[in-house]
Design an enzyme around this catalytic site. Structure first.
Site, PDB file in Angstrom:
ATOM      1  CE  LYS A  84      15.433  45.917 -13.087  1.00 50.25           C
ATOM      2  NZ  LYS A  84      14.061  46.422 -13.364  1.00 50.25           N
ATOM      3  CG  HIS A 125      11.028  50.866 -18.892  1.00 48.61           C
ATOM      4  ND1 HIS A 125      10.831  50.099 -20.029  1.00 48.61           N
ATOM      5  CD2 HIS A 125      11.325  49.992 -17.914  1.00 48.61           C
ATOM      6  CE1 HIS A 125      10.999  48.826 -19.742  1.00 48.61           C
ATOM      7  NE2 HIS A 125      11.299  48.733 -18.461  1.00 48.61           N
TER       8      HIS A 125
END
Length: 398
Positions: free
Chosen positions: A170, A299
């Protein structure tokens, strides 16, 4: 069989340590649980996002569902097709939570696992990417990984404990040069046998993303997820880089899907039953991806065990989902499903074999984490870091 009532309850479960992203941090996950009761004694369970107001929206749906046959899913969903138009994926998330519980009822009534109703077990177990975040340190010393060396150590632990062969960083919480250094360190440590991804949540400008992508070429990424904002930015970027581009932010519903494909903005779409409006919609998305030769993954929005079961059944029964799916699950300290958390083995999780979703709620855990939600310790998405540090980055910061 008729629907008699719908219950909702929100729960909050902490993460092991606060995780950082381009817009702030998250220290816990808040989710909404749904129970749909029927006149034949079968209760379906669902889960969706935990935003303020979502319970009220689900209850507005519930008022129109009493007396309906839970098997008539398309007919039921048609009653609410405008919610997405007026309320975006907030409305679609409410629909999804209800629809998940309906499918659970259908599976239990027919004595079939959900995946058998969606096409069968095309793959089982389901592979996951190891979702790697920069983390803030807790008072008891957990977390704190932010340097390349610290992130590599964290990756080692995740791989040792869960067996991941795909790691997703991330990005966006630090300047792009830092993300490049981290990915380089991961690649050097683990070698070419590991797949790597990065998701900066659209916070790079297209110009920055082009420069970053050129530097990432040698690292060898499986894909670059949402490097910049919107279909227009992604389409411009696609013309100038070699790395495949994935999205969960610019192609997010059936209104943006045709434009995203026509503009050649994405190579891989990350499905999400909770954002797109349910299980059935996700299967329809898979058909479109198949027709236009667009790749597909899934996701993660920090799901608990019920929604993780949904993702497992969908990934198992959908051939088009060829990329390891995402999951925050290894960051979450506990769960609300009976028997404890789903278990990773070699970076994969087996699909539940019980009827419907194949999981049930642990009511003691539900009560415990509902009390935590009521106490105000809710999921922090944006805000002050421990120690007062602020982290609010615009989508064009870099």
């Amino acid at each position: 069989m008729k629907i008699t009532s719908i219950e909702t309850i929100r729960v909050t479960i902490p993460l092991e340590a606060p995780i950082l992203w381009s817009q702030g941090y998250r220290s816990a996950t808040t989710r909404t649980l749904i129970k749909i009761h029927t006149d034949e004694g079968i209760t379906g369970i669902g889960e969706t996002r935990g935003d303020d107001g979502i319970e009220e929206m689900i209850q507005s749906i519930a008022a129109k569902l009493k007396g309906e046959d839970p098997f008539q899913i398309e007919l039921v969903l048609e009653k609410f097709h405008m919610l997405g138009y007026f309320h975006g994926y907030f409305g679609l998330s409410a629909i999804a939570g209800v629809e998940i519980a309906l499918w659970d009822i259908v599976g239990k009534a027919t004595k079939q696992p959900l995946c058998n109703l969606l096409g069968g077990r095309y793959r089982d177990p389901v592979p996951f990417s190891g979702y790697i975040f920069y983390r803030s340190r807790t008072e008891d010393g957990k977390g704190g990984e932010q340097s390349p060396e610290e992130i590599v150590t964290f990756c080692e632990r995740a791989v040792a404990e869960h067996g991941f062969d795909c790691l997703k960083l991330k990005g966006g919480a630090f300047p792009p040069e830092h993300d490049i250094a981290v990915l380089s360190a991961i690649r050097k440590h683990f070698g070419d046998k590991f797949k790597l991804r990065i998701d900066p949540n659209g916070c790079w400008s297209p110009q920055t993303a082009i420069k970053v992508a050129q530097k990432l070429d040698d690292i060898g990424l499986e894909y670059l997820e949402d490097p910049c904002w919107g279909i227009e930015g992604m389409s411009r970027l696609r013309k100038d880089i070699h790395i495949p581009i994935a999205t969960n932010m610019c192609v997010v519903d059936f209104d943006t899907l045709p434009t995203g494909i026509r503009e050649n903005a994405v190579d891989i779409i990350l499905a999400d039953a909770h954002k797109w409006g349910g299980i059935w919609v996700t299967k329809k998305l898979a058909a479109v991806c198949d027709a236009f030769r667009v790749g597909m993954s899934m996701h993660s929005g920090a799901e608990l065990g019920v929604s993780t079961a949904v993702n497992l059944h969908l990934a198992a029964s959908t051939p088009q989902i060829t990329y390891s799916i995402d999951g925050h699950y290894h960051h979450i300290v506990d769960d609300i499903i009976a028997g404890g958390k789903h278990q990773y083995e070699n970076g994969k999780i087996k699909v539940p074999t019980g009827y419907g979703l194949g999981v049930e709620l642990d009511e003691d855990k539900v009560a415990k984490y509902h009390a935590l939600w009521k106490s105000g310790i809710q999921a922090a998405v944006n805000g002050s870091m421990p120690g007062g540090e602020k982290r609010h980055m615009s989508r064009s910061q870099y």
